[in-house]
Design a protein around this motif. Sequence first.
Motif, PDB file in Angstrom:
ATOM      1  N   ALA A 124       0.855  -1.172   0.485  1.00 21.50           N
ATOM      2  CA  ALA A 124      -0.352   0.458   0.179  1.00 21.50           C
ATOM      3  C   ALA A 124       0.957   1.194  -0.012  1.00 21.50           C
ATOM      4  O   ALA A 124       1.059   2.145  -0.676  1.00 21.50           O
ATOM      5  N   ASP A 125       1.939   0.981   0.768  1.00 20.46           N
ATOM      6  CA  ASP A 125       3.273   2.263   0.712  1.00 20.46           C
ATOM      7  C   ASP A 125       3.530   2.585  -0.117  1.00 20.46           C
ATOM      8  O   ASP A 125       3.796   3.820  -0.555  1.00 20.46           O
ATOM      9  N   ALA A 126       3.465   1.371  -1.443  1.00 20.26           N
ATOM     10  CA  ALA A 126       4.592   1.741  -2.424  1.00 20.26           C
ATOM     11  C   ALA A 126       3.142   1.936  -3.882  1.00 20.26           C
ATOM     12  O   ALA A 126       3.870   2.426  -4.524  1.00 20.26           O
ATOM     13  N   GLY A 127       2.269   2.199  -3.514  1.00 22.39           N
ATOM     14  CA  GLY A 127       0.801   2.641  -3.586  1.00 22.39           C
ATOM     15  C   GLY A 127       0.749   1.816  -5.208  1.00 22.39           C
ATOM     16  O   GLY A 127      -0.020   1.820  -6.086  1.00 22.39           O
ATOM     17  N   TRP A 128       0.955   0.340  -4.767  1.00 18.70           N
ATOM     18  CA  TRP A 128       0.620  -0.155  -5.292  1.00 18.70           C
ATOM     19  C   TRP A 128      -0.839  -0.689  -5.902  1.00 18.70           C
ATOM     20  O   TRP A 128      -1.944  -0.912  -6.715  1.00 18.70           O
TER      21      TRP A 128
END
Lengths: 262, 325
Positions: free
Chosen positions: B242-246
């Motif tokens: 989620a933090d990586a924006g995936w």
Amino acid sequence: MKIVVTVKLVPDPNAEKRIDNGTKRLVRTGVETVLNPYDEYALEAALQLKEKAGGDTTVTVFSMAPESLKETLRKALAMGADDAVLLSDAGLEGSDVWASSYAISHALKKVGFDLLIVGGLSDDGSTGATPGGLAEYLQAPLVTNARKAEIVDGKLKIERETDTGYQDVTAPLPCVMTTALTFGEPRYASLKGIMGAKKKTIAAMSVSDLGLSHAVGQSGSKTQLLSFAPPPVRGKGQVIEAADGASGAKAIFDFLKERKLV
Amino acid sequence: MKNVLVYVQHKGGQTPKVTFEMATQARKLADQLGGKAHALVVGAGSSQLAESLKAYPLDAIYVNDDADVDKYLLDPVIDYLEAAAKAIGPSLVLVANTLTGKDVAGRLVARLNAGICADAVDFKLEGGKVVAVMPKMGGAAITNCELLDGDYGVVTIRPNAFAAQPGGAGAAVQAIEKPAGKSYGVLVEKDVEEGSGELALEEAPVVVAGGRGLGGPEPFDTLLKPLASALGGAVGASRAAADAGWVPYSLQIGQTGKTVSPSLYIAVGISGAIQHKVGMRSSGTIVAINKDGQSPIAEFSDLVVVGDAFAIVPELTKLVQAAKS
């Protein structure tokens, strides 16, 4: 405008929690007490609203905790809150959600506010019920899970997360708001903030200041914790090395079949 | 506390599965307490929803299609619940442990002067006492908590923890009057549904979750989604993903995300840091597919398959699909 933020002091959520099998209590040795992470988001929201509003807007931090944890509140002051109020009393020990909401709401009536911001959850108890209890006792509207907030013409406008999407709502002041984690990462305390926090006031309050008409603490609570135990141990499972995709898939499929999961 | 009252959360008549789980559990609790099982459904679409609720073993369903319930945030609902609870008499109020349910429950605690037990996964009733069983601190502790004597008690119910079982003779659907003389302050100006039609993560009986090991956003759609669909479940993610924006944050499972307890949890390329573990460790069966057999997730999985997820998952999807047809 006076903004008040409630913060709870909880055992460090990043530490692995362990229950002592003998005492049935949480092992606190080596576990630091910190600001409830959800409340840091509430404080961040308050500081952003203060920056936008400017003028004579202030941010007060309120906590109910033993006096010995007073210094933990300095972090909130270092982040940018103007002052703090600490409600401490041995008579509050063992208060459940009802008793805490009742006591805290009476304290907040004395402190006074235009906007009360509460974290959405606490990292330890996690009932998520306290904001609702506070709003009822304070007879103020409640808007929860805000991810954006602004004050427009003396009213609070927020965009809030719901179970199925989001809503835009408007509430009159004074009101109670909770924040979602999507509001924005809490800021770090600057060195200047940390130095400045040492000079800020932490006012003390006790139960006798509140004028309560009902007992609080364990004796005034409406629930009683009967047991607090570690969960059943999940045995370490099987480990299988998969030579290729098909054999790995077969291993999982057979396992799921055996457990009647497919 | 003798009777049971279920608050039915819904939007336009659409309700989460947990409503039917609560309706089923309400009957059992009411029988043990020697009272009756009731439900309250208010807002647009209520009459229609009450008809499908009749298949569950309730005694009475209170209904009002009042449009104010959707126009104003929560305040009307609390008034209806208070009125229903007072009309029924001393009762245990069951509310889903959802975002809305937490707000409702908190306000009822003060309105009814009631104790609350939150996120219950089981009940123990002994000699008329109501004891709720609840995981706390991200599953690090299991607590038993008693609602002490009083007229009212509130319990929020974890989705997926209780079975939903139709039955009973069909409840009486009764109109409930709008509480008089109230004005409401918080206006809902816009109400947007997102990701409708997809199974909510907290409600899914199976969760297939991906982490850093997937390397990017595409495998969530191409690799995990087909497996989740074949198993009748939903896709979730670790914080790293989620933090990586995936994936959107709404799919994040863990301390700062959602807590799930499906009967089957499949972790693909997730190392199993404490922050993830607390959001899923109460799942029924946990299967991990990971390159590294020594990663923390192996400590609390029932089965760890060490290998290449990109090769294993499509094959597994095929096997599940074949078994279904």
